[in-house]
Design an enzyme around this catalytic site. Structure first.
Site, PDB file in Angstrom:
ATOM      1  N   ARG A  43     -51.347  15.185 -88.717  1.00 57.20           N
ATOM      2  CA  ARG A  43     -51.736  16.498 -89.429  1.00 57.20           C
ATOM      3  C   ARG A  43     -50.776  17.728 -88.893  1.00 57.20           C
ATOM      4  O   ARG A  43     -51.335  18.797 -89.115  1.00 57.20           O
ATOM      5  CB  ARG A  43     -53.047  16.589 -88.855  1.00 57.20           C
ATOM      6  CG  ARG A  43     -54.118  15.256 -89.537  1.00 57.20           C
ATOM      7  CD  ARG A  43     -55.422  15.777 -89.306  1.00 57.20           C
ATOM      8  NE  ARG A  43     -55.947  15.825 -87.794  1.00 57.20           N
ATOM      9  CZ  ARG A  43     -57.157  15.956 -87.290  1.00 57.20           C
ATOM     10  NH1 ARG A  43     -58.155  16.123 -88.287  1.00 57.20           N
ATOM     11  NH2 ARG A  43     -57.312  16.004 -85.987  1.00 57.20           N
ATOM     12  N   ASP A  44     -49.637  17.442 -88.534  1.00 52.98           N
ATOM     13  CA  ASP A  44     -48.803  18.506 -88.097  1.00 52.98           C
ATOM     14  C   ASP A  44     -47.313  18.287 -88.482  1.00 52.98           C
ATOM     15  O   ASP A  44     -46.462  18.446 -87.732  1.00 52.98           O
ATOM     16  CB  ASP A  44     -48.797  18.630 -86.434  1.00 52.98           C
ATOM     17  CG  ASP A  44     -48.458  20.179 -86.159  1.00 52.98           C
ATOM     18  OD1 ASP A  44     -48.553  21.148 -87.175  1.00 52.98           O
ATOM     19  OD2 ASP A  44     -48.514  20.503 -84.915  1.00 52.98           O
ATOM     20  N   PHE A  45     -47.068  18.116 -89.816  1.00 53.20           N
ATOM     21  CA  PHE A  45     -45.924  18.056 -90.347  1.00 53.20           C
ATOM     22  C   PHE A  45     -45.329  19.235 -90.729  1.00 53.20           C
ATOM     23  O   PHE A  45     -45.521  19.974 -91.359  1.00 53.20           O
ATOM     24  CB  PHE A  45     -46.107  17.322 -91.650  1.00 53.20           C
ATOM     25  CG  PHE A  45     -44.715  16.731 -92.248  1.00 53.20           C
ATOM     26  CD1 PHE A  45     -44.077  15.639 -91.732  1.00 53.20           C
ATOM     27  CD2 PHE A  45     -44.491  17.094 -93.459  1.00 53.20           C
ATOM     28  CE1 PHE A  45     -43.038  15.136 -92.071  1.00 53.20           C
ATOM     29  CE2 PHE A  45     -43.358  16.568 -93.904  1.00 53.20           C
ATOM     30  CZ  PHE A  45     -42.441  15.715 -93.419  1.00 53.20           C
ATOM     31  N   ASN A  70     -41.264  19.596 -85.830  1.00 53.99           N
ATOM     32  CA  ASN A  70     -41.835  18.101 -85.309  1.00 53.99           C
ATOM     33  C   ASN A  70     -40.773  17.035 -85.848  1.00 53.99           C
ATOM     34  O   ASN A  70     -41.474  16.012 -85.776  1.00 53.99           O
ATOM     35  CB  ASN A  70     -43.243  18.057 -85.661  1.00 53.99           C
ATOM     36  CG  ASN A  70     -43.970  19.123 -84.794  1.00 53.99           C
ATOM     37  OD1 ASN A  70     -43.850  19.479 -83.594  1.00 53.99           O
ATOM     38  ND2 ASN A  70     -45.457  19.286 -85.195  1.00 53.99           N
ATOM     39  N   THR A 102     -51.034  23.938 -87.870  1.00 56.47           N
ATOM     40  CA  THR A 102     -50.200  25.300 -87.593  1.00 56.47           C
ATOM     41  C   THR A 102     -50.362  26.105 -88.392  1.00 56.47           C
ATOM     42  O   THR A 102     -49.951  25.752 -89.683  1.00 56.47           O
ATOM     43  CB  THR A 102     -48.792  24.613 -87.168  1.00 56.47           C
ATOM     44  OG1 THR A 102     -48.771  23.542 -86.201  1.00 56.47           O
ATOM     45  CG2 THR A 102     -48.119  25.865 -86.811  1.00 56.47           C
TER      46      THR A 102
END
Length: 100
Positions: free
Chosen positions: A46-48, A52, A87
């Site tokens: 859930r933080d693509f 990252n 984010t």
């Protein structure tokens, strides 16, 4: 990772721009990583974002920062949550607008 993050290659001043063939290689690699996690491992990443996505010496994409990852449905339990995660600035505006 040896080549740092994709974010550094895209946004750092003075950095030589990545060619289209290399950009496509990185995008496909990141997409394959997401597909593997979401289907084979049942992990919802859930933080693509570019910071990252790390790059090895030959620009193979590797996903990092699993702090917001969530295990998918197990034994009939739902993976769905109403809590907004991610984010700020990378999430869809309509998704962020659901924050109370």
């Amino acid at each position: 990772m040896q080549k740092g993050s994709l974010e550094n290659h895209l946004f750092r001043k003075g950095q030589e721009p990545l060619g289209w063939e290399l950009r496509l290689k990185i995008a496909i690699g990141a997409a394959r990583g997401l597909a593997f996690l979401h289907t084979s491992e049942k992990v919802i990443y859930r933080d693509f974002k570019a910071s990252n996505i790390l790059l090895d010496p030959v620009y193979n994409a590797k996903l990092s920062d699993f702090g917001l990852a969530k295990v998918g449905p197990i034994n009939g339990n739902s993976h769905v949550t109403t809590r907004v995660i991610g984010t700020y600035g990378y999430a869809a505006p309509e998704y962020v607008a659901t924050v109370p």
